[in-house]
Design a protein around this motif. Structure first.
Motif, mmCIF file in Angstrom:
data_model
loop_
_atom_site.group_PDB
_atom_site.id
_atom_site.type_symbol
_atom_site.label_atom_id
_atom_site.label_comp_id
_atom_site.label_asym_id
_atom_site.label_seq_id
_atom_site.Cartn_x
_atom_site.Cartn_y
_atom_site.Cartn_z
ATOM 1 N N HIS A 209 24.577 19.253 -49.149
ATOM 2 C CA HIS A 209 23.771 18.812 -50.368
ATOM 3 C C HIS A 209 22.531 19.636 -50.071
ATOM 4 O O HIS A 209 22.249 20.264 -49.122
ATOM 5 N N PRO B 12 16.255 16.820 -49.012
ATOM 6 C CA PRO B 12 15.144 16.335 -50.092
ATOM 7 C C PRO B 12 13.777 16.673 -49.320
ATOM 8 O O PRO B 12 12.669 16.422 -50.219
ATOM 9 N N ARG C 263 14.359 21.136 -49.292
ATOM 10 C CA ARG C 263 14.899 21.661 -50.532
ATOM 11 C C ARG C 263 15.765 22.666 -50.416
ATOM 12 O O ARG C 263 16.129 23.664 -51.225
ATOM 13 N N SER D 292 16.986 11.590 -43.613
ATOM 14 C CA SER D 292 17.325 10.991 -44.890
ATOM 15 C C SER D 292 18.508 10.192 -44.778
ATOM 16 O O SER D 292 19.026 10.037 -43.613
ATOM 17 N N ALA E 24 22.023 8.605 -46.574
ATOM 18 C CA ALA E 24 22.755 8.313 -47.845
ATOM 19 C C ALA E 24 23.636 6.991 -48.201
ATOM 20 O O ALA E 24 23.797 6.576 -46.812
ATOM 21 N N SER F 194 23.954 7.665 -53.626
ATOM 22 C CA SER F 194 22.603 7.811 -53.628
ATOM 23 C C SER F 194 22.213 8.543 -52.518
ATOM 24 O O SER F 194 22.870 8.299 -51.360
ATOM 25 N N LEU F 195 21.071 9.109 -52.508
ATOM 26 C CA LEU F 195 20.203 9.800 -51.486
ATOM 27 C C LEU F 195 18.926 9.590 -51.546
ATOM 28 O O LEU F 195 18.324 9.316 -52.572
ATOM 29 N N TRP F 196 18.406 9.213 -50.097
ATOM 30 C CA TRP F 196 16.985 8.658 -50.347
ATOM 31 C C TRP F 196 16.270 9.603 -49.194
ATOM 32 O O TRP F 196 17.104 9.901 -47.847
ATOM 33 N N PRO F 197 15.457 9.933 -49.252
ATOM 34 C CA PRO F 197 14.689 10.181 -50.611
ATOM 35 C C PRO F 197 15.155 11.099 -51.540
ATOM 36 O O PRO F 197 16.214 12.038 -50.970
ATOM 37 N N GLU F 198 14.807 10.997 -52.893
ATOM 38 C CA GLU F 198 15.548 11.782 -53.926
ATOM 39 C C GLU F 198 15.149 13.186 -53.622
ATOM 40 O O GLU F 198 14.045 13.342 -53.334
ATOM 41 N N VAL F 199 16.074 14.034 -53.898
ATOM 42 C CA VAL F 199 15.661 15.412 -54.137
ATOM 43 C C VAL F 199 14.449 15.577 -55.040
ATOM 44 O O VAL F 199 14.812 15.311 -56.274
ATOM 45 N N LYS G 11 12.337 16.688 -58.170
ATOM 46 C CA LYS G 11 12.650 17.492 -59.496
ATOM 47 C C LYS G 11 11.635 18.401 -59.504
ATOM 48 O O LYS G 11 10.207 18.091 -59.436
#
Length: 243
Positions: free
Chosen positions: A6, A9, A12, A46, A48, A99-104, A106
């Motif tokens: 993946h 987050p 990146r 992170s 998931a 879901s993934l925390w924190p979100e990537v 944008k």
């Protein structure tokens, strides 16, 4: 070791194998698990949430029936009891990433940009968070400014002369014509890489200098394209309301 391929987050980095370091059952949700992840590059944690999804039906010894729904429930229970796989990527097996925390985060992209300007700015956004990619990000942001200001040449009475000017001169000309504020023009003199030295100034650019260039680029593009686009949309709405 279990992994999740993946985007991290934090740094990146795209398609990196985030290492699964442990898991817990997600509250009262029978078919979901929390998995704790670690990025091998930036070392940041992170989390998931995975949910059971049976991709390939299998038999549960001694418990099958003629009821497909019952059999699917048995398979889901069996997968859940085994937990998130200790090897490989769960999403290649019987688990979906919920879901993934924190979100990537944008990318920040001003609205109403011409395609080529947006492409350059997004290239900067992809490289911005990554370590040792400061020069690549800076070059993309500068290109977004260069292409964006040249895009306005046809609006100028001296279009050919405007397009031939160095970027910093074009910014001053836009300020003189009221397209940019005096504050932005003044700020441009403090931004590395906007003068006659052009791309050579990007060599060795610091994170602080890159952050300033990013913020400056976003504001300039907002003034040149986003705000005029918003104004045009509001005027169009007002004209429709009159009809």
């Amino acid at each position: 070791m279990g992994i999740l391929v993946h985007t991290c987050p934090h740094c990146r980095t795209e398609r990196i194998a985030l290492e699964i370091g442990g898991e817990t059952v997600q509250g009262a949700t029978e078919y979901s698990r929390n998995a704790f992840l670690n990025c091998p590059k930036c070392k940041q944690p992170s989390c998931a949430v995975f949910s059971v999804i049976v991709r390939k039906p299998f038999g549960v010894v001694g418990q099958q029936s003629n009821n497909p729904a019952h059999n699917m429930d048995l398979m889901r229970r069996a997968v859940n009891q085994q937990g998130v796989p200790a090897n490989g990527d769960p999403t290649d097996q019987n688990w979906d990433l919920t879901s993934l925390w924190p979100e990537v985060p944008k990318p920040r992209l001003p609205d109403s940009l011409p395609d080529e300007v947006a492409k350059a700015f997004l290239a900067g956004e992809r490289n911005y968070p990554q370590e040792n990619m400061e020069e690549a990000a800076a070059g993309s942001y500068r290109r977004a400014l260069d292409v964006g200001t040249k895009h306005l040449a046809n609006e100028m009475p001296d279009a050919d002369d405007f397009a031939r000017q160095q970027l910093n001169n074009r910014i001053e000309m836009l300020r003189a014509r009221g397209r940019l504020t005096q504050d932005l023009a003044d700020w441009s003199h403090q931004i590395k890489g906007l003068g006659n030295e052009a791309m050579h100034a990007m060599d060795g650019i610091t994170r602080e200098e890159l952050t300033a260039l990013r913020g400056f680029t976003e504001l300039v593009l907002t003034y040149l394209f986003t705000l005029p686009g918003m104004l045009a949309a509001r005027k169009a709405d007002a004209d429709k309301a009159k009809c």
